[in-house]
Design a protein around this motif. Structure first.
Motif, PDB file in Angstrom:
ATOM      1  N   VAL A 101       0.860  -1.192   0.000  1.00 13.71           N
ATOM      2  CA  VAL A 101       0.000   0.000   0.000  1.00 13.71           C
ATOM      3  C   VAL A 101       0.892   1.237   0.000  1.00 13.71           C
ATOM      4  CG1 VAL A 101      -1.834   1.279   1.184  1.00 13.71           C
ATOM      5  CG2 VAL A 101      -1.787  -1.228   1.255  1.00 13.71           C
ATOM      6  N   HIS A 102       0.871   1.994  -1.089  1.00 10.99           N
ATOM      7  CA  HIS A 102       1.749   3.157  -1.218  1.00 10.99           C
ATOM      8  C   HIS A 102       1.038   4.480  -0.972  1.00 10.99           C
ATOM      9  CE1 HIS A 102       4.873   0.523  -2.733  1.00 10.99           C
ATOM     10  NE2 HIS A 102       4.035   0.034  -3.627  1.00 10.99           N
ATOM     11  N   ASP A 103      -0.286   4.457  -0.883  1.00 10.98           N
ATOM     12  CA  ASP A 103      -1.011   5.708  -0.630  1.00 10.98           C
ATOM     13  C   ASP A 103      -1.635   5.652   0.766  1.00 10.98           C
ATOM     14  OD1 ASP A 103      -3.304   4.097  -0.775  1.00 10.98           O
ATOM     15  OD2 ASP A 103      -3.527   4.466  -2.923  1.00 10.98           O
ATOM     16  N   HIS A 104      -2.466   6.653   1.056  1.00 13.07           N
ATOM     17  CA  HIS A 104      -3.094   6.705   2.381  1.00 13.07           C
ATOM     18  C   HIS A 104      -4.604   6.503   2.284  1.00 13.07           C
ATOM     19  CE1 HIS A 104       0.756   7.960   3.935  1.00 13.07           C
ATOM     20  NE2 HIS A 104       0.803   8.924   3.038  1.00 13.07           N
ATOM     21  N   ASN A 105      -5.025   5.823   1.220  1.00  9.40           N
ATOM     22  CA  ASN A 105      -6.450   5.541   1.044  1.00  9.40           C
ATOM     23  C   ASN A 105      -6.821   4.242   1.759  1.00  9.40           C
ATOM     24  OD1 ASN A 105      -6.793   7.824  -0.622  1.00  9.40           O
ATOM     25  ND2 ASN A 105      -6.052   6.680  -2.399  1.00  9.40           N
ATOM     26  N   HIS A 106      -6.724   4.292   3.068  1.00 10.48           N
ATOM     27  CA  HIS A 106      -7.074   3.120   3.866  1.00 10.48           C
ATOM     28  C   HIS A 106      -7.868   3.595   5.086  1.00 10.48           C
ATOM     29  CE1 HIS A 106      -3.840   4.525   6.434  1.00 10.48           C
ATOM     30  NE2 HIS A 106      -3.008   4.443   5.421  1.00 10.48           N
ATOM     31  N   GLY A 107      -8.445   2.669   5.789  1.00 17.96           N
ATOM     32  CA  GLY A 107      -9.244   3.019   6.955  1.00 17.96           C
ATOM     33  C   GLY A 107      -8.401   3.594   8.072  1.00 17.96           C
ATOM     34  N   SER A 108      -9.083   4.078   9.098  1.00 14.62           N
ATOM     35  CA  SER A 108      -8.378   4.655  10.242  1.00 14.62           C
ATOM     36  C   SER A 108      -7.603   3.560  10.967  1.00 14.62           C
ATOM     37  CB  SER A 108      -9.362   5.332  11.195  1.00 14.62           C
ATOM     38  OG  SER A 108     -10.283   4.379  11.712  1.00 14.62           O
ATOM     39  N   ILE A 109      -6.479   3.941  11.552  1.00 13.52           N
ATOM     40  CA  ILE A 109      -5.616   3.000  12.259  1.00 13.52           C
ATOM     41  C   ILE A 109      -5.574   3.431  13.719  1.00 13.52           C
ATOM     42  CG2 ILE A 109      -3.313   2.004  12.393  1.00 13.52           C
ATOM     43  CD1 ILE A 109      -2.997   2.892   9.414  1.00 13.52           C
ATOM     44  N   GLU A 110      -6.142   2.625  14.582  1.00  8.14           N
ATOM     45  CA  GLU A 110      -6.223   2.977  15.998  1.00  8.14           C
ATOM     46  C   GLU A 110      -4.913   2.605  16.710  1.00  8.14           C
ATOM     47  OE1 GLU A 110      -8.539   4.618  17.727  1.00  8.14           O
ATOM     48  OE2 GLU A 110      -9.517   4.969  15.787  1.00  8.14           O
ATOM     49  N   PRO A 111      -4.292   3.564  17.388  1.00  9.69           N
ATOM     50  CA  PRO A 111      -3.070   3.251  18.150  1.00  9.69           C
ATOM     51  C   PRO A 111      -3.369   2.288  19.293  1.00  9.69           C
ATOM     52  CG  PRO A 111      -3.325   5.630  17.832  1.00  9.69           C
ATOM     53  CD  PRO A 111      -4.619   5.002  17.430  1.00  9.69           C
TER      54      PRO A 111
END
Length: 444
Positions: free
Chosen positions: A329-339
């Protein structure tokens, strides 16, 4: 103008700033009078435009500037008196918003988190161990062997030999898509090293086992993200003729090899390699020493941390680690990432150490010089060959990028300052011990 505190809880601060209509009108009038001598309007001589006309023509624009200046001035005065330094950009909102009308008082709410007070740290008690590695004969010999591999030649194999991975085949080829030859798909006497990955995936594999003077049809599919849009995702047929099969032959480790790499003779090349290796060891040992220093500093101080900084750092850590685990995955078109809790714990350490180092640097008046910053930009620009000028312009127009380049330089200078006053013991170790210490850093 009135500033009223509405929140003072831990590091959280809240205020309301009230600018009366009279104060605002006074500022607008002062600005118009200041500009009046230079204003020219039809029907009036320069500098003779009536104040009422100026107010009617430019009043709204000047009013906005006056409001902004009043709020900025109140904030600057507040920070100077209180000694507060906001952890992040304060949140400023105007009560009433779009419903506010000229002639009314202006009420602005301000909220921010203050940077904490950093306690003094006794740096004299810091004890560090610096690993020292000498470039032994074995390491130099290994590096020479690797150089010889990069300088390898290829010798023609006897006729009838089958090409294998690592061999070089000299080929003529022509590519076809939908039965038609395409531009850029033809080559003659091309030396291709099998297994190098320099051609389309699957191309080189189909030449393994080929012999001299053999015709081979290679069927492949261009990647979906191929640079030439008209070929992306298309199936292709390459008609290839193998003209020679050559086997690899490592270069001899002698004076001739040394000259290929710019050295006078083999002895000089060995000396250069030893210097380079020891420079690499010094860099690695510094990383281990720095981690030891940061561990001691982290254990030595405790203070409240601005939640906004910790949350932002935890989100950044989680995002970075997610991309490391999902390299496709090279872009930021993904779901939220919870810390996770682990991300938050690491974020707290980084924020605590960042604030501590910043305070130490501030007290010692440590700064990044223009020359150091320029060198950092040059080093970064080399990663974009042919686009160096565009990168320089990007940095000039991007304060955030400038800060990203300055931050590690500043941190290293503060670390050097602390190390210079610490008790440092040198310990000679093997290359393997240093490697294990470096690997341990990645596991922490």
């Amino acid at each position: 103008m009135q500033v009223t505190e509405t929140l003072n809880e831990g590091l959280k601060r809240g205020y309301t700033i009230t600018i009366t209509a009279a104060e605002l009108d006074e500022k607008v009038t002062a600005k118009l009078l200041e500009a009046q001598p230079e204003v020219e309007m039809k029907g009036f001589r320069k500098g003779k435009v009536p104040l009422a006309m100026l107010r009617k023509t430019f009043g709204d624009r000047v009013l906005g500037d006056a409001m902004q200046e009043a709020v900025d001035g109140a904030m600057s005065e507040h920070f100077e008196k209180s000694g507060d330094r906001p952890a992040m950009q304060p949140k400023i909102e105007m009560e009433g918003g779009d419903s506010w009308k000229p002639g009314n008082d202006v009420v602005v709410t301000v909220a921010y988190e203050a940077l904490p007070s950093i306690p003094e740290v006794d740096l004299s008690g810091i004890k560090l161990e610096r690993m020292v590695v000498k470039a032994g004969d074995d390491a130099v010999t290994e590096a020479l062997a690797n150089l010889a591999k990069t300088a390898q030649n290829f010798e023609k194999r006897r006729k009838g030999s089958k090409a294998k991975d690592g061999d070089q085949v000299v080929i003529d080829f022509e590519g076809f898509v939908d039965g038609e030859a395409f531009e850029g798909g033809k080559g003659e006497d091309y030396p291709l090293v099998l297994g190098s990955g320099s051609f389309i995936p699957g191309f080189e594999d189909q030449l393994v086992g080929a012999k001299e003077e053999e015709a081979v049809e290679v069927k492949v599919s261009f990647p979906e993200q191929y640079g030439a849009a008209h070929l992306a995702g298309k199936e292709a047929l390459f008609k290839c003729t193998v003209k020679e099969v050559r086997g690899p032959k490592e270069a001899e480790i002698d004076d001739e090899l040394a000259k290929k790499f710019g050295a006078e003779d083999l002895a000089a090349l060995k000396g250069q390699i030893a210097e380079r290796l020891e420079a690499e060891y010094v860099g690695a040992a510094r990383a281990v020493l720095k981690r030891g220093l940061l561990d001691q500093l982290d254990a030595a101080v405790k203070f409240d941390l601005p939640p906004s900084l910790v949350d932002a750092e935890a989100a950044s850590i989680a995002h970075q680690l997610w991309h490391e685990e999902n390299p496709e995955v090279h872009d930021h078109n993904h779901g939220s990432i919870e810390p996770t809790d682990e991300h938050k714990k690491l974020a707290e350490r980084r924020v605590r150490l960042g604030l501590l180092l910043a305070e130490l640097g501030r007290k010692q008046e440590i700064e990044v010089t223009d020359a150091e910053f320029t060198q950092a930009v040059l080093n970064q620009a080399r990663q974009y060959p042919g686009q160096e000028r565009a990168f320089f312009e990007f940095v000039q127009q991007n304060p955030q990028m400038q800060q990203q380049l300055r931050a590690p330089i500043f941190e290293d200078k503060v670390v050097d300052y602390v190390v210079s006053g610490a008790e440092v013991a040198d310990k000679e170790v093997s290359k393997e011990d240093l490697q294990k210490a470096i690997e341990a850093l990645d596991e922490m």
